[in-house]
Motif scaffolding. Structure first.
Motif, PDB file in Angstrom:
ATOM      1  N   SER A  42       0.831  -1.211   0.000  1.00  0.00           N
ATOM      2  CA  SER A  42       0.000   0.000   0.000  1.00  0.00           C
ATOM      3  C   SER A  42       0.865   1.260   0.000  1.00  0.00           C
ATOM      4  O   SER A  42       0.547   2.249  -0.659  1.00  0.00           O
ATOM      5  CB  SER A  42      -0.932   0.012   1.216  1.00  0.00           C
ATOM      6  N   ALA A  43       1.986   1.201   0.722  1.00  0.00           N
ATOM      7  CA  ALA A  43       2.895   2.356   0.781  1.00  0.00           C
ATOM      8  C   ALA A  43       3.469   2.664  -0.600  1.00  0.00           C
ATOM      9  O   ALA A  43       3.549   3.826  -1.008  1.00  0.00           O
ATOM     10  CB  ALA A  43       4.021   2.081   1.769  1.00  0.00           C
ATOM     11  N   MET A  44       3.859   1.619  -1.330  1.00  0.00           N
ATOM     12  CA  MET A  44       4.447   1.844  -2.653  1.00  0.00           C
ATOM     13  C   MET A  44       3.411   2.360  -3.648  1.00  0.00           C
ATOM     14  O   MET A  44       3.737   3.072  -4.596  1.00  0.00           O
ATOM     15  CB  MET A  44       5.100   0.561  -3.164  1.00  0.00           C
ATOM     16  N   GLY A  45       2.148   2.014  -3.417  1.00  0.00           N
ATOM     17  CA  GLY A  45       1.078   2.579  -4.247  1.00  0.00           C
ATOM     18  C   GLY A  45       0.974   4.077  -4.050  1.00  0.00           C
ATOM     19  O   GLY A  45       0.845   4.845  -5.012  1.00  0.00           O
ATOM     20  N   VAL A  46       1.071   4.507  -2.798  1.00  0.00           N
ATOM     21  CA  VAL A  46       1.034   5.943  -2.476  1.00  0.00           C
ATOM     22  C   VAL A  46       2.249   6.648  -3.075  1.00  0.00           C
ATOM     23  O   VAL A  46       2.138   7.731  -3.659  1.00  0.00           O
ATOM     24  CB  VAL A  46       0.997   6.168  -0.946  1.00  0.00           C
ATOM     25  N   VAL A  47       3.421   6.008  -2.942  1.00  0.00           N
ATOM     26  CA  VAL A  47       4.660   6.585  -3.479  1.00  0.00           C
ATOM     27  C   VAL A  47       4.552   6.758  -5.000  1.00  0.00           C
ATOM     28  O   VAL A  47       4.934   7.793  -5.549  1.00  0.00           O
ATOM     29  CB  VAL A  47       5.870   5.684  -3.122  1.00  0.00           C
ATOM     30  N   GLY A  48       4.013   5.737  -5.676  1.00  0.00           N
ATOM     31  CA  GLY A  48       3.836   5.820  -7.129  1.00  0.00           C
ATOM     32  C   GLY A  48       2.908   6.947  -7.522  1.00  0.00           C
ATOM     33  O   GLY A  48       3.184   7.694  -8.478  1.00  0.00           O
ATOM     34  N   ASP A  49       1.813   7.121  -6.777  1.00  0.00           N
ATOM     35  CA  ASP A  49       0.864   8.198  -7.077  1.00  0.00           C
ATOM     36  C   ASP A  49       1.516   9.570  -6.867  1.00  0.00           C
ATOM     37  O   ASP A  49       1.339  10.483  -7.681  1.00  0.00           O
ATOM     38  CB  ASP A  49      -0.365   8.083  -6.169  1.00  0.00           C
ATOM     39  N   LYS A  50       2.275   9.703  -5.786  1.00  0.00           N
ATOM     40  CA  LYS A  50       2.943  10.989  -5.510  1.00  0.00           C
ATOM     41  C   LYS A  50       3.960  11.313  -6.593  1.00  0.00           C
ATOM     42  O   LYS A  50       4.132  12.476  -6.973  1.00  0.00           O
ATOM     43  CB  LYS A  50       3.633  10.942  -4.135  1.00  0.00           C
ATOM     44  N   PHE A  51       4.648  10.274  -7.088  1.00  0.00           N
ATOM     45  CA  PHE A  51       5.629  10.488  -8.149  1.00  0.00           C
ATOM     46  C   PHE A  51       4.937  10.988  -9.418  1.00  0.00           C
ATOM     47  O   PHE A  51       5.408  11.929 -10.067  1.00  0.00           O
ATOM     48  CB  PHE A  51       6.383   9.191  -8.428  1.00  0.00           C
ATOM     49  N   ARG A  52       3.825  10.354  -9.773  1.00  0.00           N
ATOM     50  CA  ARG A  52       3.095  10.760 -10.979  1.00  0.00           C
ATOM     51  C   ARG A  52       2.584  12.192 -10.869  1.00  0.00           C
ATOM     52  O   ARG A  52       2.471  12.903 -11.867  1.00  0.00           O
ATOM     53  CB  ARG A  52       1.922   9.806 -11.228  1.00  0.00           C
ATOM     54  N   GLU A  53       2.266  12.599  -9.643  1.00  0.00           N
ATOM     55  CA  GLU A  53       1.734  13.957  -9.413  1.00  0.00           C
ATOM     56  C   GLU A  53       2.854  14.984  -9.180  1.00  0.00           C
ATOM     57  O   GLU A  53       2.585  16.131  -8.840  1.00  0.00           O
ATOM     58  CB  GLU A  53       0.792  13.933  -8.207  1.00  0.00           C
ATOM     59  N   MET A 111       8.091  -3.144  -8.956  1.00  0.00           N
ATOM     60  CA  MET A 111       7.408  -4.405  -9.290  1.00  0.00           C
ATOM     61  C   MET A 111       7.232  -5.255  -8.024  1.00  0.00           C
ATOM     62  O   MET A 111       6.192  -5.876  -7.814  1.00  0.00           O
ATOM     63  CB  MET A 111       8.199  -5.192 -10.337  1.00  0.00           C
ATOM     64  N   LYS A 112       8.247  -5.276  -7.176  1.00  0.00           N
ATOM     65  CA  LYS A 112       8.107  -5.970  -5.887  1.00  0.00           C
ATOM     66  C   LYS A 112       7.030  -5.287  -5.056  1.00  0.00           C
ATOM     67  O   LYS A 112       6.301  -5.939  -4.308  1.00  0.00           O
ATOM     68  CB  LYS A 112       9.437  -5.948  -5.123  1.00  0.00           C
ATOM     69  N   GLY A 113       6.933  -3.977  -5.227  1.00  0.00           N
ATOM     70  CA  GLY A 113       5.957  -3.194  -4.478  1.00  0.00           C
ATOM     71  C   GLY A 113       4.513  -3.432  -4.879  1.00  0.00           C
ATOM     72  O   GLY A 113       3.597  -2.997  -4.179  1.00  0.00           O
ATOM     73  N   ILE A 114       4.281  -4.113  -6.013  1.00  0.00           N
ATOM     74  CA  ILE A 114       2.911  -4.474  -6.385  1.00  0.00           C
ATOM     75  C   ILE A 114       2.633  -5.941  -6.053  1.00  0.00           C
ATOM     76  O   ILE A 114       1.562  -6.469  -6.339  1.00  0.00           O
ATOM     77  CB  ILE A 114       2.604  -4.211  -7.872  1.00  0.00           C
TER      78      ILE A 114
END
Length: 212
Positions: A42-53, A111-114
């Motif tokens: 879940s943390a890496m999902g948040v990190v990915g979203d913040k990166f995209r934004e 990828m590990k983060g998903i």
């Protein structure tokens, strides 16, 4: 303990704290899959979203990814014992003649983060190695990275290895790297091109979930 605390520690890249919280969660009897999904993934999902934004950049992503990997290292020996099933298998590497690895490493960690099992074959990888590894582990996705215009053609060579072996349709081939583009992906017959690690993880996740 609240797994949200672990998730925030991953986001902030606090490796030592992540290790402590993962061990604490295990000691409290929290199931491995919950720690993995609600604390790390879940943390890496948040990190990915913040990166995209554009709220964070590559250095922050790397720090968070390392923290996630530290927690994952503790959980991995326990995952098989609890019957945890990864979302899929990914083979990743940088093509022949290219020694760049930061982008590749970041994609591997995302990828590990998903929740995927990742097989990193390294840098300057000979064309047939990707096919051999993909067949060996029963991969779902193969990720090819090139950071130089001079090494880009090797991506096409690797894809041709899969075609010559008659197994091209078994694998979802993703490509990326600074000089790579959607036009080039179309030209060499790749399944997907993404411009950053967060998007690569999202695309791979969508594909692997569609297979389940």
């Amino acid at each position: 303990m609240e797994l949200k605390e672990l998730s925030l520690a991953v986001e902030k890249g606090k490796v030592k704290l992540v290790k402590e919280l993962v061990n604490q969660a295990l000691a409290e009897g929290i199931p491995v899959d919950e720690i993995l999904n609600d604390g790390l993934i879940s943390a890496m999902g948040v990190v990915g979203d913040k990166f995209r934004e554009n709220k964070i950049y590559v250095p922050e992503m790397l720090v968070a990814s390392r923290a996630m990997s530290a927690g994952l290292k503790i959980l991995e020996p326990l995952m098989s014992q609890t019957g945890y099933e990864p979302i899929g298998k990914v083979v990743i590497g940088t093509v022949k003649g290219d020694l760049h690895d930061i982008g590749k490493n970041l994609v591997a960690m995302m990828m590990k983060g998903i929740g995927a099992t990742v097989y990193d074959v390294g840098v300057d990888v000979e064309d047939p190695v990707f096919l051999k590894k993909a067949e060996e582990v029963g991969a779902d996705v193969v990720c090819l990275s090139a950071l130089l215009t001079t090494t880009m053609p090797a991506i096409g060579d690797v894809i041709n290895e899969f075609k010559k072996a008659g197994v091209r349709d078994k694998y979802y081939i993703m490509i990326g790297g600074a000089p790579v583009s959607q036009q080039f992906a179309d030209q060499v017959g790749a399944d997907a091109y993404t411009s950053n690690a967060a998007d690569a993880a999202t695309v791979a996740k969508q594909y692997m979930e569609s297979k389940r």
